[in-house]
Design a protein around this motif. Structure first.
Motif, PDB file in Angstrom:
ATOM      1  N   ALA A  87       0.835  -1.204   0.000  1.00 55.37           N
ATOM      2  CA  ALA A  87       0.000   0.000   0.000  1.00 55.37           C
ATOM      3  C   ALA A  87       0.868   1.253   0.000  1.00 55.37           C
ATOM      4  N   ALA A  88       1.973   1.229   0.744  1.00 57.66           N
ATOM      5  CA  ALA A  88       2.872   2.379   0.773  1.00 57.66           C
ATOM      6  C   ALA A  88       3.489   2.618  -0.596  1.00 57.66           C
ATOM      7  N   ALA A  89       3.898   1.545  -1.270  1.00 58.50           N
ATOM      8  CA  ALA A  89       4.482   1.684  -2.597  1.00 58.50           C
ATOM      9  C   ALA A  89       3.453   2.211  -3.591  1.00 58.50           C
ATOM     10  N   LEU A  90       2.240   1.696  -3.527  1.00 62.36           N
ATOM     11  CA  LEU A  90       1.197   2.137  -4.450  1.00 62.36           C
ATOM     12  C   LEU A  90       0.842   3.607  -4.219  1.00 62.36           C
ATOM     13  N   ALA A  91       0.873   4.052  -2.964  1.00 60.17           N
ATOM     14  CA  ALA A  91       0.588   5.455  -2.674  1.00 60.17           C
ATOM     15  C   ALA A  91       1.669   6.362  -3.272  1.00 60.17           C
ATOM     16  N   ILE A  92       2.919   5.936  -3.181  1.00 60.24           N
ATOM     17  CA  ILE A  92       4.004   6.729  -3.762  1.00 60.24           C
ATOM     18  C   ILE A  92       3.898   6.723  -5.285  1.00 60.24           C
ATOM     19  N   LEU A  93       3.576   5.590  -5.872  1.00 63.49           N
ATOM     20  CA  LEU A  93       3.390   5.527  -7.324  1.00 63.49           C
ATOM     21  C   LEU A  93       2.259   6.440  -7.769  1.00 63.49           C
ATOM     22  N   ALA A  94       1.198   6.501  -6.993  1.00 63.83           N
ATOM     23  CA  ALA A  94       0.071   7.381  -7.335  1.00 63.83           C
ATOM     24  C   ALA A  94       0.508   8.841  -7.283  1.00 63.83           C
ATOM     25  N   GLU A  95       1.301   9.187  -6.285  1.00 61.49           N
ATOM     26  CA  GLU A  95       1.804  10.553  -6.216  1.00 61.49           C
ATOM     27  C   GLU A  95       2.717  10.868  -7.396  1.00 61.49           C
ATOM     28  N   MET A  96       3.566   9.886  -7.758  1.00 61.57           N
ATOM     29  CA  MET A  96       4.452  10.071  -8.907  1.00 61.57           C
ATOM     30  C   MET A  96       3.655  10.258 -10.187  1.00 61.57           C
ATOM     31  N   ALA A  97       2.600   9.458 -10.358  1.00 63.79           N
ATOM     32  CA  ALA A  97       1.788   9.548 -11.564  1.00 63.79           C
ATOM     33  C   ALA A  97       1.099  10.905 -11.663  1.00 63.79           C
ATOM     34  N   SER A  98       0.636  11.402 -10.523  1.00 60.82           N
ATOM     35  CA  SER A  98      -0.049  12.685 -10.537  1.00 60.82           C
ATOM     36  C   SER A  98       0.909  13.840 -10.794  1.00 60.82           C
TER      37      SER A  98
END
Length: 232
Positions: free
Chosen positions: A220-231
């Motif tokens: 979940a932590a990795a996916l949250a960072i990926l979401a921030e990167m994508a945005s």
């Protein structure tokens, strides 16, 4: 430089002290993460064979060894790292070492990254080590030397990312450690940035360790960072 997919721009640092713990982290993160950093802590705890094993399993491995020695030793070390199947490795940005590394990596897929100034250092640390001038000045000098030596990328703080991108142009990789999502503790890093800040300023890849590997739910932590990167 072709911009990689956001998943390929995140490098998770396996900063742990056992092979079994590293394997657990990789299993938990699954297909959310494609690239991992293996450094001294894990290498000297029996983790070096993971470079070959993870590469064969389709993961990209950043072997963070920060080589610095006489030119012949650096050259032979880079040749050995290439044979392991590592995708990326680091050397300290000294001209003789960069020239040797670039020669050894020629014709291979190994991306050589030159470390400019460690992100755990500040101006006082630099002065204590006997360097005159500023961190920004030393980083710029070493980055220009890396560019001229044909090195594929740099490791530098996000604080220098914007200036470095202007200096080296769009083709070199720019890998930034010291990445902390908003609200995370800085730890022992003195020059940090959020994923959004680092990407905005020209980073091509982000190295994240503790905010992911120390999280209660690592995936979940990795996916949250990926979401921030994508945005971003």
């Amino acid at each position: 430089m072709n911009q990689p997919d956001v998943r390929d721009r995140l490098i998770v640092g396996l900063d742990v002290s056992s092979r079994s713990e590293a394997e657990t982290i990789v299993a938990e993160l699954g297909d959310a993460v494609s690239t991992y950093k293996i450094g001294y802590q894990l290498v000297f705890a029996g983790g070096l064979p993971l470079v070959e094993e993870m590469s064969r399993a389709g993961k990209r491995v950043f072997l963070d060894m920060k080589l610095l020695d006489i030119a012949n030793t650096v050259e032979k070390g880079i040749e050995s790292i290439s044979r392991l199947g590592a995708a990326m490795t680091t050397i300290h940005a000294y001209p003789h070492a960069m020239a040797a590394a670039a020669k050894a990596a020629e014709g291979s897929d190994l991306l050589i990254l030159a470390v400019t100034v460690l992100t755990s250092l500040d101006e006082a640390d630099l002065a204590a080590a006997g360097y005159a001038g500023t961190i920004a000045g030393l980083v710029a000098t070493r980055a220009a030397q890396a560019r001229d030596a044909g090195i594929g990328g740099l490791v530098a703080s996000a604080a220098e990312a914007s200036a470095l991108r202007r200096l080296v142009g769009p083709d070199m990789a720019l890998v930034t450690p010291g990445i902390r999502p908003s609200g995370s503790a800085a730890g022992d890093q003195k020059r940090i940035a959020t994923p959004t800040e680092a990407l905005r300023d020209g980073a091509s890849h982000l190295v994240v360790a503790r905010p992911i590997i120390a999280a209660p739910d690592r995936r979940a932590a990795a996916l949250a960072i990926l979401a921030e990167m994508a945005s971003a």
